[in-house]
Write a protein that holds these residues in place. Structure first.
Motif, PDB file in Angstrom:
ATOM      1  N   ASP A 186       8.718  11.896 -17.298  1.00 24.64           N
ATOM      2  CA  ASP A 186       8.813  12.280 -15.993  1.00 24.64           C
ATOM      3  C   ASP A 186       9.128  11.327 -14.947  1.00 24.64           C
ATOM      4  O   ASP A 186       9.925  11.505 -14.025  1.00 24.64           O
ATOM      5  CB  ASP A 186       7.645  13.125 -15.519  1.00 24.64           C
ATOM      6  N   ASP A 187       8.227   9.998 -15.331  1.00 23.32           N
ATOM      7  CA  ASP A 187       8.720   8.993 -14.322  1.00 23.32           C
ATOM      8  C   ASP A 187      10.023   8.559 -14.388  1.00 23.32           C
ATOM      9  O   ASP A 187      11.071   8.298 -13.504  1.00 23.32           O
ATOM     10  CB  ASP A 187       7.808   7.838 -14.771  1.00 23.32           C
ATOM     11  N   ASN A 188      10.750   8.508 -15.750  1.00 22.26           N
ATOM     12  CA  ASN A 188      11.855   8.117 -15.996  1.00 22.26           C
ATOM     13  C   ASN A 188      13.036   9.006 -15.696  1.00 22.26           C
ATOM     14  O   ASN A 188      13.884   8.183 -14.637  1.00 22.26           O
ATOM     15  CB  ASN A 188      11.921   8.152 -17.472  1.00 22.26           C
ATOM     16  N   SER A 189      12.648  10.420 -15.411  1.00 19.90           N
ATOM     17  CA  SER A 189      13.771  11.172 -14.791  1.00 19.90           C
ATOM     18  C   SER A 189      13.691  10.869 -13.179  1.00 19.90           C
ATOM     19  O   SER A 189      14.870  11.119 -12.548  1.00 19.90           O
ATOM     20  CB  SER A 189      13.463  12.707 -15.232  1.00 19.90           C
ATOM     21  N   VAL A 190      12.365  10.568 -12.614  1.00 19.57           N
ATOM     22  CA  VAL A 190      12.423  10.393 -11.324  1.00 19.57           C
ATOM     23  C   VAL A 190      13.052   8.881 -11.002  1.00 19.57           C
ATOM     24  O   VAL A 190      13.774   9.138  -9.827  1.00 19.57           O
ATOM     25  CB  VAL A 190      10.983  10.256 -10.716  1.00 19.57           C
ATOM     26  N   ALA A 191      12.923   8.114 -11.759  1.00 18.81           N
ATOM     27  CA  ALA A 191      13.874   6.760 -11.494  1.00 18.81           C
ATOM     28  C   ALA A 191      15.296   7.053 -11.397  1.00 18.81           C
ATOM     29  O   ALA A 191      16.025   6.431 -10.730  1.00 18.81           O
ATOM     30  CB  ALA A 191      13.380   5.693 -12.863  1.00 18.81           C
ATOM     31  N   LEU A 192      15.741   7.924 -12.364  1.00 17.68           N
ATOM     32  CA  LEU A 192      17.242   8.019 -12.593  1.00 17.68           C
ATOM     33  C   LEU A 192      17.766   8.885 -11.258  1.00 17.68           C
ATOM     34  O   LEU A 192      18.540   8.682 -10.734  1.00 17.68           O
ATOM     35  CB  LEU A 192      17.620   8.793 -13.709  1.00 17.68           C
ATOM     36  N   ARG A 193      16.716   9.735 -11.099  1.00 14.19           N
ATOM     37  CA  ARG A 193      17.307  10.694  -9.557  1.00 14.19           C
ATOM     38  C   ARG A 193      16.956   9.646  -8.593  1.00 14.19           C
ATOM     39  O   ARG A 193      18.333   9.707  -7.745  1.00 14.19           O
ATOM     40  CB  ARG A 193      16.301  11.863  -9.421  1.00 14.19           C
ATOM     41  N   TYR A 194      16.237   8.884  -8.318  1.00 13.91           N
ATOM     42  CA  TYR A 194      16.253   7.771  -7.331  1.00 13.91           C
ATOM     43  C   TYR A 194      17.361   6.898  -7.470  1.00 13.91           C
ATOM     44  O   TYR A 194      18.314   6.620  -6.322  1.00 13.91           O
ATOM     45  CB  TYR A 194      15.073   6.790  -7.464  1.00 13.91           C
ATOM     46  N   LEU A 195      17.890   6.548  -8.646  1.00 15.82           N
ATOM     47  CA  LEU A 195      19.115   5.569  -8.571  1.00 15.82           C
ATOM     48  C   LEU A 195      20.520   6.465  -8.277  1.00 15.82           C
ATOM     49  O   LEU A 195      21.239   5.712  -8.176  1.00 15.82           O
ATOM     50  CB  LEU A 195      18.995   5.120 -10.123  1.00 15.82           C
ATOM     51  N   ARG A 196      20.609   7.528  -8.536  1.00 15.82           N
ATOM     52  CA  ARG A 196      21.631   8.581  -8.028  1.00 15.82           C
ATOM     53  C   ARG A 196      21.557   8.867  -6.735  1.00 15.82           C
ATOM     54  O   ARG A 196      22.446   9.410  -6.022  1.00 15.82           O
ATOM     55  CB  ARG A 196      21.674   9.923  -9.044  1.00 15.82           C
ATOM     56  N   GLY A 197      20.438   8.480  -6.017  1.00 15.95           N
ATOM     57  CA  GLY A 197      20.406   8.356  -4.403  1.00 15.95           C
ATOM     58  C   GLY A 197      19.968  10.069  -4.172  1.00 15.95           C
ATOM     59  O   GLY A 197      19.971  10.269  -2.964  1.00 15.95           O
ATOM     60  N   GLU A 198      18.984  10.439  -5.149  1.00 16.18           N
ATOM     61  CA  GLU A 198      18.389  11.994  -4.646  1.00 16.18           C
ATOM     62  C   GLU A 198      17.359  11.729  -3.934  1.00 16.18           C
ATOM     63  O   GLU A 198      16.319  10.590  -4.103  1.00 16.18           O
ATOM     64  CB  GLU A 198      18.468  12.748  -6.195  1.00 16.18           C
ATOM     65  N   THR A 199      16.731  12.808  -3.156  1.00 15.77           N
ATOM     66  CA  THR A 199      15.496  12.747  -2.599  1.00 15.77           C
ATOM     67  C   THR A 199      14.445  13.156  -3.648  1.00 15.77           C
ATOM     68  O   THR A 199      14.688  13.639  -4.742  1.00 15.77           O
ATOM     69  CB  THR A 199      15.362  13.904  -1.434  1.00 15.77           C
TER      70      THR A 199
ATOM     71  N   ILE B  75       0.710  -1.216  -0.144  1.00 16.55           N
ATOM     72  CA  ILE B  75      -0.187  -0.105   0.104  1.00 16.55           C
ATOM     73  C   ILE B  75       0.793   1.398   0.167  1.00 16.55           C
ATOM     74  O   ILE B  75       0.391   2.441  -0.218  1.00 16.55           O
ATOM     75  CB  ILE B  75      -0.963   0.025   1.131  1.00 16.55           C
ATOM     76  N   GLN B  76       2.099   1.013   0.351  1.00 15.76           N
ATOM     77  CA  GLN B  76       2.932   2.207   0.220  1.00 15.76           C
ATOM     78  C   GLN B  76       4.133   2.057  -0.794  1.00 15.76           C
ATOM     79  O   GLN B  76       5.192   1.118  -0.617  1.00 15.76           O
ATOM     80  CB  GLN B  76       3.740   2.327   1.823  1.00 15.76           C
ATOM     81  N   ARG B  77       3.838   2.801  -1.749  1.00 20.62           N
ATOM     82  CA  ARG B  77       4.845   2.478  -2.963  1.00 20.62           C
ATOM     83  C   ARG B  77       4.764   3.668  -3.935  1.00 20.62           C
ATOM     84  O   ARG B  77       3.790   4.436  -3.963  1.00 20.62           O
ATOM     85  CB  ARG B  77       4.235   1.290  -3.730  1.00 20.62           C
ATOM     86  N   LEU B  78       5.807   3.567  -4.769  1.00 21.67           N
ATOM     87  CA  LEU B  78       6.027   4.999  -5.688  1.00 21.67           C
ATOM     88  C   LEU B  78       6.093   3.920  -7.116  1.00 21.67           C
ATOM     89  O   LEU B  78       6.998   3.276  -7.204  1.00 21.67           O
ATOM     90  CB  LEU B  78       7.066   5.543  -5.360  1.00 21.67           C
ATOM     91  N   ASP B  79       4.927   3.875  -7.850  1.00 24.63           N
ATOM     92  CA  ASP B  79       5.173   3.160  -9.212  1.00 24.63           C
ATOM     93  C   ASP B  79       5.635   4.023 -10.235  1.00 24.63           C
ATOM     94  O   ASP B  79       4.837   5.166 -10.443  1.00 24.63           O
ATOM     95  CB  ASP B  79       3.983   2.542  -9.824  1.00 24.63           C
ATOM     96  N   LEU B  80       6.683   3.459 -11.010  1.00 21.97           N
ATOM     97  CA  LEU B  80       6.961   4.643 -12.154  1.00 21.97           C
ATOM     98  C   LEU B  80       6.965   3.821 -13.459  1.00 21.97           C
ATOM     99  O   LEU B  80       7.071   2.515 -13.361  1.00 21.97           O
ATOM    100  CB  LEU B  80       8.637   5.004 -11.971  1.00 21.97           C
ATOM    101  N   SER B  81       6.662   4.826 -14.547  1.00 20.64           N
ATOM    102  CA  SER B  81       6.785   4.012 -15.577  1.00 20.64           C
ATOM    103  C   SER B  81       7.878   4.480 -16.770  1.00 20.64           C
ATOM    104  O   SER B  81       7.863   5.541 -16.873  1.00 20.64           O
ATOM    105  CB  SER B  81       5.270   4.238 -16.288  1.00 20.64           C
ATOM    106  N   SER B  82       8.567   3.540 -17.343  1.00 25.91           N
ATOM    107  CA  SER B  82       9.515   4.006 -18.193  1.00 25.91           C
ATOM    108  C   SER B  82       9.037   4.421 -19.717  1.00 25.91           C
ATOM    109  O   SER B  82       9.903   5.310 -20.235  1.00 25.91           O
ATOM    110  CB  SER B  82      10.331   2.719 -18.755  1.00 25.91           C
ATOM    111  N   HIS B  83       7.819   4.584 -19.507  1.00 20.10           N
ATOM    112  CA  HIS B  83       7.079   5.216 -20.715  1.00 20.10           C
ATOM    113  C   HIS B  83       6.808   6.647 -20.583  1.00 20.10           C
ATOM    114  O   HIS B  83       6.312   7.434 -21.465  1.00 20.10           O
ATOM    115  CB  HIS B  83       5.789   4.415 -21.308  1.00 20.10           C
ATOM    116  N   ASN B  84       7.030   7.277 -19.509  1.00 21.15           N
ATOM    117  CA  ASN B  84       6.571   8.325 -19.035  1.00 21.15           C
ATOM    118  C   ASN B  84       7.866   9.114 -18.768  1.00 21.15           C
ATOM    119  O   ASN B  84       8.543   8.756 -17.848  1.00 21.15           O
ATOM    120  CB  ASN B  84       5.713   8.237 -17.928  1.00 21.15           C
TER     121      ASN B  84
END
Ligand SMILES: C[S@@+](CC[C@H](N)C(=O)[O-])C[C@H]1O[C@@H](n2cnc3c(N)ncnc32)[C@H](O)[C@@H]1O
Length: 464
Positions: A403-416, A392-401
């Protein structure tokens, strides 16, 4: 590339009229490949996700070629979800040849950095036991990182000599892979420096080393079990002659198959692999949990302390809305134990590892800190897809979006992570991309604190 004259003479003797074609292969670009991690995704689904995967590797059911001039798969976010491992195509042969079946007990004796271990793990699935070992302490750490990043839950990571392993694992394994240290003649195209260091004395040194490793296999391989011996070198001393010497020394063993991949015959850098069977009389396979005197793990069956149970229940309520929810994701055939504040799922097949250098004895679920459960990155990466869908607590990202893609890359770089208008509930959240887990984050009002481990992060400009 300049090849040592003595190496050229040797190859001429070995290959005869084929040597010209062999040498021609050094003028061609090296081959690049990757392998779908079927613990997480089928090769077909991976192909849909990564359309540049056009051509399959004929000797590996999950392997693909790619053109490294055009793509860098290690830069893509799906790489960090452990969906594929970058592996030179010839190196995919030995683990394939071993034909590991779900439920078996398997040893990868010379395992780091773990490319072949991950392949064996994928063939085992969530059942059985995989013991991966490398005596080199730093290399063993890389091995552990790969086991965790690729979601392998039934592996034990050790850093030991074969001799010490043989004492603990007598007659234990159904299958063993010995991907031996070697003179690396098949690596010259990838690492030309290796060619400079080549000498006949080095070949002889490795041959001796390999024989010393192989000596311990009969003790660990159960009757009827099979071993694959492999190298990424071409010399006969380290390959065929090594196998013949082993068969001579251990007459109960029979050669089943011997294969060579040559860079002038296939698309790959070259490899040798031989499969050998232990024909000695079938002894009874040791039962899991049992030793000669009864139970192996009797004392450890006590499970978790009440404090740890409570902490796990609170965490599980937060993420899956069910106090016992976390237990649904544990594979069969194991038990959860607590050791020095670490909560681990361990296979019941594991004998006591007394005195061995153990980096990990199972799936690390997390740690107890000040009465709270802190989930480990390995727990996230080992979770099945249902665990993500039901969180129930999750952040779902889609590589087709985008904005989501850049959030995923920021997450993988360790950013908030912050998203306009979004408020995050307190506690642990699972972050996923296209349904595949990337890791944990912690809700803190209008931002998500990044819990992606520093050693796993994506560094900009990282090339592979
Ligand atoms: C060819 S590499 C293994 C590559 C690995 N199988 C993979 O696919 O990623 C050989 C490994 O053997 C290890 N090694 C060296 N001496 C050893 C020994 N005596 N017993 C077992 N492994 C050894 C080295 O540290 C090295 O990591």
């Amino acid at each position: 590339m300049r090849l040592p004259p003595a190496f050229l003479t040797k190859m001429e003797q070995q290959l005869g009229s084929n040597v010209a074609r062999f040498l021609q292969s050094y003028t061609e670009p090296r081959t690049a490949g990757l392998r779908a991690n079927t613990l997480k995704i089928s090769p077909e689904a991976l192909q849909e996700l990564l359309p540049f995967l056009q051509e399959r590797v004929s000797w590996c059911r999950d392997g693909f070629y790619y053109n490294e001039e055009e793509v860098r798969p290690a830069k893509l976010p799906h790489y960090y979800a452990g969906l594929y491992y970058i592996q030179e195509p010839s190196a995919m042969l030995p683990a394939e040849l071993l034909q590991v079946q779900p439920g078996e007990r398997v040893l990868d004796l010379c395992a780091a950095p773990g490319g072949k271990s991950l392949q064996l793990a994928a063939h085992l699935g969530k059942a059985g036991l995989l013991v991966v070992n490398d005596p080199h302490p730093q290399r063993a750490k890389v091995l552990l990182k790969n086991i965790e990043r690729y979601g392998v839950t039934n592996a034990v990571v050790l850093s030991e000599t074969p001799q010490r392993l043989a004492h603990i694992f007598a007659d234990f394994f159904d299958k063993i892979l010995v991907d031996a240290p070697c003179s690396g003649e098949g690596m010259f195209r990838k690492e030309p420096e290796m060619a400079k260091n080549w000498s006949e004395a080095e070949v002889a040194k490795y041959a001796k080393w390999q024989a010393a490793i192989l000596e311990h296999i009969p003790q660990m391989l159960r009757p009827g079990g099979e071993v694959v011996y492999s190298t990424c070198t071409f010399s006969r001393e380290e390959n065929e002659q090594q196998v013949l010497r082993f068969l001579g020394a251990f007459p109960d063993f029979e050669l089943l198959e011997m294969r060579r991949l040559w860079p002038h015959e296939v698309r790959g850098e070259g490899h040798f692999a031989a499969k050998i069977k232990n024909l000695s009389l079938q002894a009874e396979k040791k039962e899991c949990l049992m030793d000669k005197n009864g139970l192996w793990r009797q004392q450890e069956k006590n499970g978790l302390t009440p404090e740890a149970k409570q902490a796990l229940a609170e965490f599980s309520l937060q993420v899956w809305q069910a106090a016992e929810g976390w237990q649904a994701w544990l594979p069969e055939g194991g038990m959860v134990i607590e050791r020095a504040g670490h909560i681990l799922w361990e296979s019941l097949c594991l004998p006591p590892l007394r005195g061995l250098k153990v980096l990990r004895s199972g799936w690390l679920l997390g740690t107890i800190q000040k009465g709270r459960f802190r989930p480990s990155p390995a727990f996230a990466l080992g979770l099945p897809p249902e665990a993500v869908h039901s969180a129930i607590q999750r952040l779902d990202l889609s590589s087709h979006n985008a904005d989501d893609n850049s959030v995923a890359l920021r997450y993988l770089r360790g950013e908030t992570i912050q998203r306009e208008g979004k408020v995050w509930a307190k506690g642990w959240h699972l972050v996923s991309l296209d349904g595949f887990v990337l890791g944990w984050a912690k809700g803190a009002g209008n931002w998500l604190k990044n819990e992606f481990p520093p050693g796993w992060r994506r560094i900009d400009g990282e090339e592979r």
